[in-house]
Design a protein around this motif. Structure first.
Motif, short mmCIF file in Angstrom:
data_model
loop_
_atom_site.label_atom_id
_atom_site.label_comp_id
_atom_site.label_asym_id
_atom_site.label_seq_id
_atom_site.Cartn_x
_atom_site.Cartn_y
_atom_site.Cartn_z
N GLY A 296 0.78 -1.23 0.00
CA GLY A 296 0.00 0.00 0.00
C GLY A 296 0.80 1.27 0.00
N ALA A 297 2.12 1.20 -0.17
CA ALA A 297 2.92 2.43 -0.27
C ALA A 297 2.58 3.14 -1.57
N VAL A 298 2.49 4.48 -1.53
CA VAL A 298 2.26 5.25 -2.76
C VAL A 298 3.57 5.77 -3.35
N ASP A 299 4.63 5.73 -2.57
CA ASP A 299 5.94 6.09 -3.09
C ASP A 299 6.99 5.48 -2.17
N VAL A 300 8.12 5.10 -2.73
CA VAL A 300 9.23 4.54 -1.96
C VAL A 300 10.52 5.20 -2.45
N THR A 329 4.26 -1.27 7.41
CA THR A 329 5.22 -1.60 8.47
C THR A 329 5.52 -3.08 8.50
N GLY A 330 4.48 -3.90 8.33
CA GLY A 330 4.68 -5.35 8.29
C GLY A 330 5.57 -5.77 7.13
N PHE A 332 7.98 -3.97 5.82
CA PHE A 332 9.35 -3.64 6.21
C PHE A 332 9.96 -4.76 7.05
N PHE A 333 9.21 -5.22 8.05
CA PHE A 333 9.76 -6.24 8.95
C PHE A 333 9.91 -7.60 8.25
N ARG A 334 9.02 -7.88 7.31
CA ARG A 334 9.06 -9.19 6.65
C ARG A 334 10.12 -9.25 5.56
N HIS A 335 10.32 -8.16 4.85
CA HIS A 335 11.16 -8.20 3.66
C HIS A 335 12.49 -7.46 3.81
N SER A 336 12.83 -7.03 5.01
CA SER A 336 14.14 -6.42 5.23
C SER A 336 14.70 -6.92 6.56
N THR A 337 15.89 -6.48 6.88
CA THR A 337 16.54 -6.91 8.12
C THR A 337 16.33 -5.91 9.25
N THR A 338 15.50 -4.90 9.05
CA THR A 338 15.32 -3.87 10.06
C THR A 338 14.66 -4.43 11.32
#
Length: 426
Positions: A296-300, A329-330, A332-338
């Motif tokens: 649901g991001a509109v820009d990255v 936010t989910g 980010f946590f699922r697809h990165s190491t943050t």
């Protein structure tokens, strides 16, 4: 994403399965699709019809599910009224258990999106009725007419949104009705016990003039599995559909309104979700970006920075709407190491935009149209340009130019244009 279509249910007079089906047909779902639903459910002996009716001056669509003998599931009547002619409650007919209905749904020719929600609806119905009558959920019995009517109502009521290319449904507060109604177990107060259980956690609206049972257990279950109550902050109506209930009382329209809408991104609250990572390989940044857009991001935006102890890092910012923050936010946590993100809210003002389809000699592509203060601007979607360039062996920039010029020449208002479903630029 902003610009995509969604639906808003307005159950000011309550909701039932047949009301929802009528509203879906009235909003644009095809009758041919609805008539084929029983066969795909393994009950070809059941037929579905629709007709225009009047409910207190409003033209609505009334959908009826009929068994071979002509039996139909009628409404629960207010105890002070005699049952309407044409309403049939055949409690001496055969019965089907909730477990049997779940089996038919699992074996049906439907998408996983539909199957998952239909099974959830019957699980909820089984738990509610089972708790009331002291039975195991899958052993709860429904008389044949009501069971098959509910099967069509639930599956088609969910699949109808798929037919309209809608996956997100919101609801305004629902009316319960008031008074007492007749049931197989005697006269009971409104809402019926199962309906009350199924509506737990759902905002309840004023009844106004609504009498009798406004919301049925099937309607309540569909609200539970389909809808959210947090409407986008800015949206516009695209179409309306009205689905009629069986009863036609005086004084109010016994009908459900379905609003087809689209987000209006011109002015809205947005949230920036930010993180810094120093242990993510650069080759995995692009999959992360794609996952953020899907959430649901509109820009990255991504850029390199320097972290503590001189380590090279990536700063990743995703712009999204308040109702999509949890999903982004989910991602980010699922697809990165943050291990953490930062949130900041602001107001975004953008120019009106839409997505149109343009057909050229080299093929068709979607073009994003922006209404600027000095006129229209057009920008072809990159993925479509790249695909056409590969297919035609033409330079991508030339393909983009041709698409842009043709879009501007055609006036950018073709019939049946679709709303912007990508909107990846702030």
């Amino acid at each position: 994403m902003p610009g995509e279509r969604f639906a808003v249910l307005d159950p000011a007079a309550g909701i039932s399965g047949d009301m929802l089906l009528g509203a879906l047909i009235d909003a644009g779902a095809q009758m041919e699709w609805l008539q084929r639903v029983p066969e795909r459910l393994g009950i070809p002996e059941v037929s579905v019809t629709a007709e225009p009716v009047d409910r207190n001056g409003i033209r609505c669509t009334k959908v009826t599910v009929t068994l071979p003998g002509g039996e139909t599931e009628g409404p629960s009547e207010p105890h002070q009224e005699a049952p309407q002619s044409g309403s049939h409650h055949h409690h001496g007919h055969g019965h089907r258990t909730v477990g049997e209905l779940l089996r038919l749904v699992r074996e049906a020719d439907v998408s996983e999106w539909v199957r998952e929600r239909a099974c959830q609806a019957f699980e909820l119905l089984g738990r509610a009725e089972g708790r009331i009558h002291g039975q195991e959920p899958h052993e709860v019995q429904l008389h044949e007419v009501g069971a098959l009517d509910a099967l069509v109502d639930v599956v088609a009521g969910i699949e109808g949104f798929e037919q309209l290319d809608i996956r997100e449904v919101f609801s305004r507060p629902v009316a319960l009705g008031h008074g007492w109604v007749r049931s197989a177990h005697g006269t009971i107060p409104v809402p019926a016990p199962a309906t009350a259980m199924l509506l737990e956690g759902i905002p309840i609206g004023p009844d106004g003039p609504v009498t009798g049972e406004a919301t049925t257990p099937t309607g309540a279950a569909l609200l539970r599995v389909l809808t959210s109550t947090q409407l986008p902050s800015h949206w516009r109506m695209a179409a309306n559909g009205w689905g009629a209930g069986t009863r036609d009382p005086e004084g109010y329209a016994n009908a459900l309104r379905l609003i087809v809408a689209e987000r209006a991104p011109e002015a809205e609250r947005v949230v920036t979700v930010t993180t810094d990572v120093d242990d993510l390989s650069p080759e995995y940044v692009e999959p992360l970006r794609e996952a953020l857009f899907q959430a649901g991001a509109v820009d990255v935006q991504v850029w390199t920075t320097s972290g503590k102890k001189g380590r090279p890092t990536f700063r990743i910012e995703a712009l999204t709407t308040p109702e999509r923050v949890e999903k982004v936010t989910g991602a980010f946590f699922r697809h990165s190491t943050t291990s953490g993100v930062r949130l900041s809210e602001s107001k975004r003002v953008t120019l009106p935009r839409r997505l149109v389809s343009v057909v050229t000699a080299t093929g068709s592509a979607n073009v994003k149209v922006v209404e600027g203060p000095d006129g229209l601007r057009a920008k072809p979607e990159y993925d479509d340009v790249a695909a056409l360039a590969r297919a035609t062996r033409q330079p991508a920039h030339r393909v983009a130019m041709e698409l842009r010029q043709q879009a501007l020449t055609e006036g950018l208002e073709p019939e049946g244009h679709e709303p912007d479903t990508t909107n990846k630029e702030s």
